[in-house]
Design a protein around this motif. Sequence first.
Motif, PDB file in Angstrom:
ATOM      1  N   GLN A  10       1.194  -0.842   0.083  1.00  0.00           N
ATOM      2  CA  GLN A  10      -0.033  -0.165   0.584  1.00  0.00           C
ATOM      3  C   GLN A  10       0.577   0.977  -0.151  1.00  0.00           C
ATOM      4  N   CYS A  11       1.625   1.108   0.054  1.00  0.00           N
ATOM      5  CA  CYS A  11       3.416   2.363   0.397  1.00  0.00           C
ATOM      6  C   CYS A  11       3.623   2.071  -0.971  1.00  0.00           C
ATOM      7  N   ASN A  12       3.930   1.351  -1.660  1.00  0.00           N
ATOM      8  CA  ASN A  12       3.881   1.701  -2.882  1.00  0.00           C
ATOM      9  C   ASN A  12       3.653   2.788  -3.743  1.00  0.00           C
ATOM     10  N   SER A  13       3.605   3.375  -4.477  1.00  0.00           N
ATOM     11  CA  SER A  13       2.849   4.535  -5.196  1.00  0.00           C
ATOM     12  C   SER A  13       2.798   3.914  -6.616  1.00  0.00           C
ATOM     13  N   ALA A  14       3.953   2.946  -7.320  1.00  0.00           N
ATOM     14  CA  ALA A  14       3.997   2.827  -8.961  1.00  0.00           C
ATOM     15  C   ALA A  14       3.130   2.247  -8.527  1.00  0.00           C
ATOM     16  N   LEU A  15       3.526   1.059  -7.676  1.00  0.00           N
ATOM     17  CA  LEU A  15       2.154  -0.251  -7.943  1.00  0.00           C
ATOM     18  C   LEU A  15       0.756   0.213  -7.369  1.00  0.00           C
ATOM     19  N   LYS A  16       0.909   1.694  -6.852  1.00  0.00           N
ATOM     20  CA  LYS A  16      -0.837   1.686  -6.980  1.00  0.00           C
ATOM     21  C   LYS A  16      -1.642   2.186  -8.038  1.00  0.00           C
ATOM     22  N   THR A  17      -0.030   2.715  -8.986  1.00  0.00           N
ATOM     23  CA  THR A  17      -0.553   3.454  -9.926  1.00  0.00           C
ATOM     24  C   THR A  17      -1.020   2.359 -10.702  1.00  0.00           C
ATOM     25  N   GLN A  18      -0.122   1.448 -11.243  1.00  0.00           N
ATOM     26  CA  GLN A  18      -0.423   0.452 -11.922  1.00  0.00           C
ATOM     27  C   GLN A  18      -1.942  -0.188 -12.266  1.00  0.00           C
ATOM     28  N   TYR A  19      -2.072  -0.465 -10.115  1.00  0.00           N
ATOM     29  CA  TYR A  19      -3.239  -0.719 -10.034  1.00  0.00           C
ATOM     30  C   TYR A  19      -4.239  -0.551 -10.438  1.00  0.00           C
ATOM     31  N   GLN A  20      -4.324   1.503 -10.398  1.00  0.00           N
ATOM     32  CA  GLN A  20      -5.681   1.887 -11.028  1.00  0.00           C
ATOM     33  C   GLN A  20      -5.376   2.325 -12.510  1.00  0.00           C
ATOM     34  N   SER A  21      -4.647   1.389 -13.397  1.00  0.00           N
ATOM     35  CA  SER A  21      -4.384   1.740 -14.871  1.00  0.00           C
ATOM     36  C   SER A  21      -4.954   0.500 -15.417  1.00  0.00           C
ATOM     37  N   VAL A  22      -4.487  -0.621 -14.713  1.00  0.00           N
ATOM     38  CA  VAL A  22      -5.005  -2.498 -15.375  1.00  0.00           C
ATOM     39  C   VAL A  22      -5.675  -2.905 -14.730  1.00  0.00           C
ATOM     40  N   GLY A  23      -6.419  -2.838 -13.696  1.00  0.00           N
ATOM     41  CA  GLY A  23      -7.145  -3.743 -12.796  1.00  0.00           C
ATOM     42  C   GLY A  23      -7.092  -4.612 -12.262  1.00  0.00           C
ATOM     43  N   ALA A  24      -7.891  -5.481 -11.338  1.00  0.00           N
ATOM     44  CA  ALA A  24      -6.723  -6.067 -10.554  1.00  0.00           C
ATOM     45  C   ALA A  24      -6.413  -7.856 -11.185  1.00  0.00           C
ATOM     46  N   ALA A  25      -7.794  -8.269 -12.141  1.00  0.00           N
ATOM     47  CA  ALA A  25      -6.702  -8.857 -12.717  1.00  0.00           C
ATOM     48  C   ALA A  25      -5.466  -9.192 -13.838  1.00  0.00           C
ATOM     49  N   GLU A  26      -5.359  -8.371 -13.999  1.00  0.00           N
ATOM     50  CA  GLU A  26      -4.215  -8.248 -14.471  1.00  0.00           C
ATOM     51  C   GLU A  26      -3.118  -7.215 -14.082  1.00  0.00           C
ATOM     52  N   PHE A  27      -3.100  -7.046 -12.288  1.00  0.00           N
ATOM     53  CA  PHE A  27      -2.787  -7.144 -11.885  1.00  0.00           C
ATOM     54  C   PHE A  27      -1.960  -7.561 -10.847  1.00  0.00           C
ATOM     55  N   ALA A  28      -2.388  -8.362 -11.038  1.00  0.00           N
ATOM     56  CA  ALA A  28      -2.002  -9.747  -9.808  1.00  0.00           C
ATOM     57  C   ALA A  28      -0.523 -10.196 -10.064  1.00  0.00           C
ATOM     58  N   PRO A  29      -1.122 -10.531 -11.343  1.00  0.00           N
ATOM     59  CA  PRO A  29       0.737 -11.248 -11.900  1.00  0.00           C
ATOM     60  C   PRO A  29       2.260 -10.167 -11.755  1.00  0.00           C
ATOM     61  N   LEU A  30       1.845  -8.759 -11.742  1.00  0.00           N
ATOM     62  CA  LEU A  30       2.545  -7.666 -11.876  1.00  0.00           C
ATOM     63  C   LEU A  30       3.365  -7.499  -9.485  1.00  0.00           C
ATOM     64  N   LEU A  31       2.648  -8.416  -9.710  1.00  0.00           N
ATOM     65  CA  LEU A  31       2.891  -8.307  -7.655  1.00  0.00           C
ATOM     66  C   LEU A  31       4.264  -8.140  -7.784  1.00  0.00           C
ATOM     67  N   PRO A  32       4.571  -8.156  -6.718  1.00  0.00           N
ATOM     68  CA  PRO A  32       6.565  -8.173  -6.674  1.00  0.00           C
ATOM     69  C   PRO A  32       6.783  -9.835  -5.569  1.00  0.00           C
ATOM     70  N   GLU A  33       8.078  -9.846  -6.071  1.00  0.00           N
ATOM     71  CA  GLU A  33       8.459 -11.418  -4.952  1.00  0.00           C
ATOM     72  C   GLU A  33       8.176 -11.539  -4.087  1.00  0.00           C
ATOM     73  N   SER A  34       8.563  -9.756  -3.779  1.00  0.00           N
ATOM     74  CA  SER A  34       8.752  -9.299  -2.112  1.00  0.00           C
ATOM     75  C   SER A  34       7.528  -9.266  -1.326  1.00  0.00           C
ATOM     76  N   VAL A  35       6.364  -9.948  -2.315  1.00  0.00           N
ATOM     77  CA  VAL A  35       5.065 -10.038  -1.052  1.00  0.00           C
ATOM     78  C   VAL A  35       4.411 -11.359  -1.671  1.00  0.00           C
ATOM     79  N   PRO A  36       5.379 -12.581  -1.422  1.00  0.00           N
ATOM     80  CA  PRO A  36       5.104 -14.169  -2.029  1.00  0.00           C
ATOM     81  C   PRO A  36       3.960 -14.590  -0.950  1.00  0.00           C
ATOM     82  N   GLU A  37       3.404 -14.367   0.376  1.00  0.00           N
ATOM     83  CA  GLU A  37       1.932 -14.673   0.926  1.00  0.00           C
ATOM     84  C   GLU A  37       0.812 -13.736  -0.140  1.00  0.00           C
ATOM     85  N   LEU A  38       0.559 -12.659  -0.493  1.00  0.00           N
ATOM     86  CA  LEU A  38       0.023 -11.894  -1.687  1.00  0.00           C
ATOM     87  C   LEU A  38      -0.390 -11.893  -2.506  1.00  0.00           C
TER      88      LEU A  38
END
Length: 447
Positions: free
Chosen positions: A348-376
């Motif tokens: 939630q503190c990663n502004s770059a990822l938040k911007t990506q989420y707003q532009s692509v939506g939930a379905a396309e955003f999931a593969p963009l989750l970084p390896e640093s959040v393995p549980e998510l």
Amino acid sequence: DELASDVESQLKTKAKDFISYSLAVDESTDRTDTAQLSIFIRGVDSQLSVTEELLDVKPIHGTTTGKDIFTQVEQSVNKMELPWSKLVGLTTDGAPAMCGEVRGLVGLTRKAMGDTGENLVVYHCIIHQEALCGKVLGMEHVMTVVTKTVNFIRARGLNHRQFRALLEEENSVQEDLPYHTEVRWLSRGKVLRRFYDTRTEIARFMESKQRPVPELENEKWLGDLAFMCDITEHLNSLNVKLQGRKQLITEMWDSVKAFELKLRLWEGQMRRGNLTHFPTCQTISATVTIPRPTQVYADKLNTLKEEFSRRFADFESQKFNIDLFANPFAIDVDTAPEHLQLELIELQCNSALKTQYQSVGAAEFAPLLPESVPELRLHAANIMSMFGSTYSCEQMFSIMNLNKTSHRSRITDQHLTSVLKVATAKDIKPRIDKIICKKRCRVSGKS
């Protein structure tokens, strides 16, 4: 057989990389009264790529108890070397043999999974649930007359030809009347709409056959028919949204929630006599002289709304998990499970990822989750792998009926399974060139 074997081999290779998978299981009877068990798998790999394919088709020649079904599913899972620990979801048609918690498929699967069995998410197919919700409307006095009249017109060739000729002479907007088929999801709405649109021609035709339909002169009955036309068309619209392959369970749940809110809106408007969203009722109300029974229809809508809430309670219990996938940036960290809290803060503190989420939506955003959040990432994989319905199974049964016809009823179980695996293959295609390379041409010798 070779094409099917190649598809199965590719699926087995892909399955080794699955970090989570779900199964959709349904059963139907073919032309020879053999029970055919359809098992579909949807797996998500480490790159959060979704694969949805037919895992197996298992003929059951004896009883179809929960144990019989589980035995077939277990064989298919073990053949693919799929670990039970990675099974996160099981979707069935809701039959007792499927959803029984002790001796049904669900209960036996949980037992086979051991300690992880309690985490298995079980769903009764959303489309089946939606179709069952529509039955609480009752209104059998409408459907009985409609079905009886349609069957009289369609059952005999002469009646059917004469009725179609009448429609053509009258320049009717409709050309024919379809049969009402209970097992087809959209059948009721289509039959009611055609019946309403041709009610004048139907009344004239039935009178000519000395089989008058007095209900067609009854204003209250016509009002009930108009209401059924409108509400079943709304239900059909929802049904169509829920159909299709690779539907995300979050999107299906959004459609159901939206429909529940619509029902609440329609109920309030109906009690005030507002028929804005019921155009057929608006039309008929302009021609009848008796008061519109809007309170009765409002009660019907309320009953339907309550039935939706009751039947979809199992989806409501997964609300947090669905919301976490749909919008992780809106989740209150304090209410999240402890093993996800630190990763949620980081995300939630990663502004770059938040911007990506707003532009692509939930379905396309999931593969963009970084390896640093393995549980998510694992949580996203679990949600993406889940079947919301047994639509793929139902679609396969339609293909089965096209292939195992009365003229091909002796096709063997093995060949039928091979045909269906090739016919339903979407994400995986047979490698025909590779198969051909293994063939050896037989050249006739020179004389």
